[in-house]
Write a protein that holds these residues in place. Sequence first.
Motif, PDB file in Angstrom:
ATOM      1  N   LEU A 197       5.552  29.657  27.981  1.00  0.00           N
ATOM      2  CA  LEU A 197       6.474  29.399  26.873  1.00  0.00           C
ATOM      3  C   LEU A 197       5.906  29.939  25.562  1.00  0.00           C
ATOM      4  N   VAL A 198       4.644  29.695  25.322  1.00  0.00           N
ATOM      5  CA  VAL A 198       4.002  30.178  24.101  1.00  0.00           C
ATOM      6  C   VAL A 198       4.100  31.696  24.030  1.00  0.00           C
ATOM      7  N   VAL A 222      12.437  31.922  29.136  1.00  0.00           N
ATOM      8  CA  VAL A 222      12.204  30.595  28.559  1.00  0.00           C
ATOM      9  C   VAL A 222      12.682  29.518  29.529  1.00  0.00           C
ATOM     10  N   LYS A 223      13.842  29.735  30.107  1.00  0.00           N
ATOM     11  CA  LYS A 223      14.389  28.763  31.073  1.00  0.00           C
ATOM     12  C   LYS A 223      13.428  28.564  32.242  1.00  0.00           C
ATOM     13  N   GLU A 224      12.941  29.652  32.808  1.00  0.00           N
ATOM     14  CA  GLU A 224      12.059  29.558  33.964  1.00  0.00           C
ATOM     15  C   GLU A 224      10.730  28.886  33.598  1.00  0.00           C
ATOM     16  N   ALA A 225      10.196  29.223  32.444  1.00  0.00           N
ATOM     17  CA  ALA A 225       8.935  28.614  32.018  1.00  0.00           C
ATOM     18  C   ALA A 225       9.121  27.136  31.709  1.00  0.00           C
ATOM     19  N   ALA A 241      21.718  42.078  26.532  1.00  0.00           N
ATOM     20  CA  ALA A 241      21.095  41.885  27.845  1.00  0.00           C
ATOM     21  C   ALA A 241      19.590  41.655  27.710  1.00  0.00           C
ATOM     22  N   GLU A 242      18.960  42.380  26.790  1.00  0.00           N
ATOM     23  CA  GLU A 242      17.523  42.217  26.583  1.00  0.00           C
ATOM     24  C   GLU A 242      17.212  40.860  25.976  1.00  0.00           C
ATOM     25  N   ARG A 243      18.049  40.438  25.046  1.00  0.00           N
ATOM     26  CA  ARG A 243      17.839  39.127  24.430  1.00  0.00           C
ATOM     27  C   ARG A 243      18.048  38.016  25.451  1.00  0.00           C
ATOM     28  N   ALA A 244      19.053  38.200  26.315  1.00  0.00           N
ATOM     29  CA  ALA A 244      19.323  37.199  27.344  1.00  0.00           C
ATOM     30  C   ALA A 244      18.156  37.099  28.323  1.00  0.00           C
ATOM     31  N   VAL A 269      11.339  34.789  21.084  1.00  0.00           N
ATOM     32  CA  VAL A 269      12.291  33.892  20.428  1.00  0.00           C
ATOM     33  C   VAL A 269      11.743  33.491  19.061  1.00  0.00           C
ATOM     34  N   GLY A 270      12.558  33.739  18.021  1.00  0.00           N
ATOM     35  CA  GLY A 270      12.129  33.396  16.670  1.00  0.00           C
ATOM     36  C   GLY A 270      12.712  32.101  16.158  1.00  0.00           C
ATOM     37  N   ARG A 271      13.967  31.815  16.542  1.00  0.00           N
ATOM     38  CA  ARG A 271      14.623  30.585  16.095  1.00  0.00           C
ATOM     39  C   ARG A 271      15.310  29.921  17.277  1.00  0.00           C
ATOM     40  N   ILE A 272      15.284  28.601  17.296  1.00  0.00           N
ATOM     41  CA  ILE A 272      16.001  27.816  18.303  1.00  0.00           C
ATOM     42  C   ILE A 272      16.760  26.718  17.582  1.00  0.00           C
TER      43      ILE A 272
END
Length: 295
Positions: free
Chosen positions: A196-197, A184-187, A175-178, A275-278
């Motif tokens: 985002l940064v 990120v989605k909102e930004a 839940a915390e990760r989500a 977020v570390g990886r995408i």
Amino acid sequence: MAAGADTGTAGERGQLLNVAYRLLGSLVEAEDAVQEAYARWYGLAPARRAAVLRPGAWLTTVTARVCLDVLGSARARRERYVGTWLPEPLPEAPDAADPAARIVLDESVSMAFLVVLEAMTPAERVAFVLHDVFGYPFAEIADVLGRSAAACRQLASSGRRRLGAARNADPAPLAERAAVVRGVKEAWESRDIPALVGLLDPAAVMTADGGGMAGAALHPVEGAAAIARYMVAIADRAPGLSLRLCDVNGLPGLAASQDGGVRTVAAFEPKAGRVGRIWVIRNPEKLGPWVRDEK
């Protein structure tokens, strides 16, 4: 199982698909490998099938051998691939009739896990997945690889070391990760680069897969600021883009739709609240289940 038994082989399909997907990282190729295993099974003379004491084990061995052959040829194909090859993402809630519904979602299908598997040699991958993920004894794995049990044990150990070095130690609950990905989605939707940064780890890395069929960065984008600018630039070039939160192989993610179809699926790996990886999949050949799920 008594000799002559040929019942329950159809029920093995789900397990075989789970093995094949982890070995190949592609649902399409996994389905083909399982289909080939069944074709060989039913291609046996009835007397030979009747003599097989454990049809499930037989099918698993054949499926793994087929996957081993595919992995060998895939290495050459990946060298010619345009950009970075990423595993095929599984939809969060596939239709029950879809083969993806048979894939058990756990750490071994996370994008991070599959990317590490991709770095292993074919033999390492088979030995590690069969033993560490599915619990097959090395004596049976030796039959798949045509090597000694001791050699298979060493291969699995080598694969384990690769995974250990890349494993994310972030203990944050889902839940915390989500929530991080929701930010990120909102930004992203508001084109807010500073926001985002702030949500990205300073050393974050974004890897995209367009396969030469969709626009995507050919090399990983590194650093929070560079990734934020890249994301906003993509949004500016895609009017009408719609984002929705989703799960991607057990990780929080985003699916981006345009003109009624899913064009992009991204999996995010939060680390220490950022977020570390995408991993971004844009190759349309890998988004088939997502397009069907959208309809």
